[in-house]
Design a protein around this motif. Structure first.
Motif, PDB file in Angstrom:
ATOM      1  N   ASP A 124      10.835 -23.534  35.297  1.00  0.00           N
ATOM      2  CA  ASP A 124      11.990 -22.887  35.921  1.00  0.00           C
ATOM      3  C   ASP A 124      12.127 -21.481  35.367  1.00  0.00           C
ATOM      4  N   ILE A 125      13.097 -20.737  35.893  1.00  0.00           N
ATOM      5  CA  ILE A 125      13.265 -19.349  35.492  1.00  0.00           C
ATOM      6  C   ILE A 125      13.724 -19.230  34.038  1.00  0.00           C
ATOM      7  N   THR A 126      14.451 -20.215  33.537  1.00  0.00           N
ATOM      8  CA  THR A 126      14.894 -20.170  32.142  1.00  0.00           C
ATOM      9  C   THR A 126      13.706 -20.216  31.186  1.00  0.00           C
ATOM     10  N   ALA A 127      12.717 -21.045  31.494  1.00  0.00           N
ATOM     11  CA  ALA A 127      11.510 -21.121  30.666  1.00  0.00           C
ATOM     12  C   ALA A 127      10.744 -19.804  30.719  1.00  0.00           C
ATOM     13  N   LEU A 128      10.697 -19.187  31.894  1.00  0.00           N
ATOM     14  CA  LEU A 128      10.038 -17.885  32.019  1.00  0.00           C
ATOM     15  C   LEU A 128      10.789 -16.848  31.189  1.00  0.00           C
ATOM     16  N   PHE A 129      12.115 -16.861  31.269  1.00  0.00           N
ATOM     17  CA  PHE A 129      12.913 -15.927  30.471  1.00  0.00           C
ATOM     18  C   PHE A 129      12.643 -16.109  28.977  1.00  0.00           C
ATOM     19  N   ALA A 130      12.505 -17.346  28.530  1.00  0.00           N
ATOM     20  CA  ALA A 130      12.256 -17.609  27.109  1.00  0.00           C
ATOM     21  C   ALA A 130      10.931 -16.993  26.678  1.00  0.00           C
ATOM     22  N   ASP A 131       9.899 -17.123  27.511  1.00  0.00           N
ATOM     23  CA  ASP A 131       8.610 -16.509  27.193  1.00  0.00           C
ATOM     24  C   ASP A 131       8.713 -14.989  27.214  1.00  0.00           C
ATOM     25  N   LEU A 132       9.495 -14.477  28.140  1.00  0.00           N
ATOM     26  CA  LEU A 132       9.682 -13.025  28.219  1.00  0.00           C
ATOM     27  C   LEU A 132      10.368 -12.507  26.955  1.00  0.00           C
ATOM     28  N   LEU A 133      11.350 -13.227  26.470  1.00  0.00           N
ATOM     29  CA  LEU A 133      12.040 -12.820  25.250  1.00  0.00           C
ATOM     30  C   LEU A 133      11.090 -12.836  24.063  1.00  0.00           C
ATOM     31  N   THR A 134      10.213 -13.844  24.008  1.00  0.00           N
ATOM     32  CA  THR A 134       9.209 -13.908  22.940  1.00  0.00           C
ATOM     33  C   THR A 134       8.305 -12.682  22.986  1.00  0.00           C
ATOM     34  N   ARG A 135       7.858 -12.328  24.197  1.00  0.00           N
ATOM     35  CA  ARG A 135       6.992 -11.160  24.333  1.00  0.00           C
ATOM     36  C   ARG A 135       7.717  -9.884  23.924  1.00  0.00           C
ATOM     37  N   GLU A 136       8.982  -9.773  24.294  1.00  0.00           N
ATOM     38  CA  GLU A 136       9.746  -8.572  23.979  1.00  0.00           C
ATOM     39  C   GLU A 136       9.954  -8.423  22.470  1.00  0.00           C
ATOM     40  N   LEU A 137      10.284  -9.516  21.785  1.00  0.00           N
ATOM     41  CA  LEU A 137      10.487  -9.447  20.342  1.00  0.00           C
ATOM     42  C   LEU A 137       9.192  -9.135  19.609  1.00  0.00           C
ATOM     43  N   THR A 138       8.080  -9.676  20.115  1.00  0.00           N
ATOM     44  CA  THR A 138       6.777  -9.357  19.537  1.00  0.00           C
ATOM     45  C   THR A 138       6.496  -7.864  19.676  1.00  0.00           C
ATOM     46  N   ALA A 139       6.837  -7.302  20.834  1.00  0.00           N
ATOM     47  CA  ALA A 139       6.629  -5.871  21.057  1.00  0.00           C
ATOM     48  C   ALA A 139       7.497  -5.037  20.119  1.00  0.00           C
ATOM     49  N   VAL A 140       8.710  -5.512  19.833  1.00  0.00           N
ATOM     50  CA  VAL A 140       9.584  -4.788  18.904  1.00  0.00           C
ATOM     51  C   VAL A 140       8.964  -4.761  17.518  1.00  0.00           C
ATOM     52  N   VAL A 141       8.429  -5.889  17.060  1.00  0.00           N
ATOM     53  CA  VAL A 141       7.762  -5.948  15.759  1.00  0.00           C
ATOM     54  C   VAL A 141       6.645  -4.916  15.701  1.00  0.00           C
ATOM     55  N   GLU A 142       5.858  -4.834  16.766  1.00  0.00           N
ATOM     56  CA  GLU A 142       4.724  -3.913  16.785  1.00  0.00           C
ATOM     57  C   GLU A 142       5.190  -2.458  16.828  1.00  0.00           C
ATOM     58  N   ARG A 143       6.323  -2.198  17.494  1.00  0.00           N
ATOM     59  CA  ARG A 143       6.852  -0.828  17.527  1.00  0.00           C
ATOM     60  C   ARG A 143       7.365  -0.414  16.154  1.00  0.00           C
ATOM     61  N   VAL A 144       8.026  -1.329  15.479  1.00  0.00           N
ATOM     62  CA  VAL A 144       8.583  -1.007  14.161  1.00  0.00           C
ATOM     63  C   VAL A 144       7.478  -0.695  13.170  1.00  0.00           C
ATOM     64  N   ASP A 145       6.419  -1.506  13.162  1.00  0.00           N
ATOM     65  CA  ASP A 145       5.283  -1.265  12.267  1.00  0.00           C
ATOM     66  C   ASP A 145       4.065  -1.987  12.807  1.00  0.00           C
ATOM     67  N   PRO A 146       3.134  -1.267  13.473  1.00  0.00           N
ATOM     68  CA  PRO A 146       1.940  -1.903  14.045  1.00  0.00           C
ATOM     69  C   PRO A 146       1.068  -2.598  13.013  1.00  0.00           C
ATOM     70  N   ALA A 147       1.241  -2.265  11.724  1.00  0.00           N
ATOM     71  CA  ALA A 147       0.407  -2.863  10.681  1.00  0.00           C
ATOM     72  C   ALA A 147       0.919  -4.216  10.222  1.00  0.00           C
ATOM     73  N   LEU A 148       2.094  -4.631  10.693  1.00  0.00           N
ATOM     74  CA  LEU A 148       2.607  -5.926  10.276  1.00  0.00           C
ATOM     75  C   LEU A 148       1.720  -7.038  10.806  1.00  0.00           C
ATOM     76  N   PRO A 149       1.693  -8.204  10.148  1.00  0.00           N
ATOM     77  CA  PRO A 149       0.855  -9.309  10.584  1.00  0.00           C
ATOM     78  C   PRO A 149       1.231  -9.776  11.979  1.00  0.00           C
ATOM     79  N   ASP A 150       0.244 -10.251  12.716  1.00  0.00           N
ATOM     80  CA  ASP A 150       0.437 -10.708  14.088  1.00  0.00           C
ATOM     81  C   ASP A 150       1.461 -11.836  14.123  1.00  0.00           C
TER      82      ASP A 150
END
Length: 218
Positions: free
Chosen positions: A58-84
């Motif tokens: 459902d759309i809620t599950a898609l939103f949850a994955d989208l939020l995961t992707r967005e937070l991962t992108a924030v981590v990479e923006r703050v410091d690309p050298a941080l662990p995956d």
């Protein structure tokens, strides 16, 4: 001769998911989360609805994955050298961290404040905060989601290195401290708009800095 079909299939699947998530992201920012449906995501992404439902129930599950992707992108923006942050099932010890990771508690506090500030101001999170509060409350009051566990793992690794190099943190347990810090920062980030005023963005960050330093005993 070895066939590359499985790899190609995996690449196509990842590409399909990424197109759908990107379309959902754009849709949420343009027309809001409430009006972003599976039909709308299919229309914008060119991915058939049947295919979408193979990936998300459902759309809620898609939103949850989208939020995961967005937070991962924030981590990479703050410091690309941080662990995956995708390495959720791996123990992130100090030896696994890059040389540019925070070397002491002061640097760690600054990094956490920068990350929290980025998330607080993220347009997608703001849209979820305003229109998908039920979904967010699920992950605040009932269970930890994938993105939350990944972020706790990253924080645990950073704390392990800081504890090993900064005598002010001697005796701290990285696992317990990471979990407590994450839970506290999560609530502060989600509720930040409620505190403005008196906590405008600059003051909010200043007070967050003091709060984290106080908890760590610095």
């Amino acid at each position: 001769m070895t066939s590359s079909a499985p790899a190609l299939s995996t690449d196509r699947t990842a590409g399909t998911r990424d197109r759908a998530l990107t379309a959902a992201h754009t849709s949420i920012l343009e027309i809001g989360a409430t009006r972003t449906t599976m039909v709308e995501v299919a229309r914008r992404s060119g991915v058939g609805r049947t295919t979408l439902y193979r990936h998300w129930p459902d759309i809620t599950a898609l939103f949850a994955d989208l939020l995961t992707r967005e937070l991962t992108a924030v981590v990479e923006r703050v410091d690309p050298a941080l662990p995956d942050p995708a390495l959720r099932n791996s123990a992130l010890h100090a030896s696994a961290l890059p040389d540019s990771a925070p070397g002491d508690a002061d640097e760690l506090v600054e990094l956490l404040c920068t990350f929290a500030d980025e998330v607080r101001a993220d347009p997608l999170l703001d849209a979820f905060r305003r229109h998908e509060s039920d979904m967010l409350s699920e992950y605040v009051f009932h269970r930890l989601g994938t993105s939350q566990r990944r972020l706790i793992d990253v924080l645990r690794g950073l704390l392990a290195q800081a504890i090993a190099t900064d005598p002010r943190l001697a005796g701290r347990d990285a696992d317990r401290t990471a979990t407590m810090l994450f839970l506290a920062i999560q609530v502060l980030v989600l509720s930040a708009p409620l505190a403005d005023p008196p906590l405008d963005p600059a003051t909010w960050r200043t007070e967050l800095h003091l709060l984290i330093k106080g908890y760590l005993g610095l």
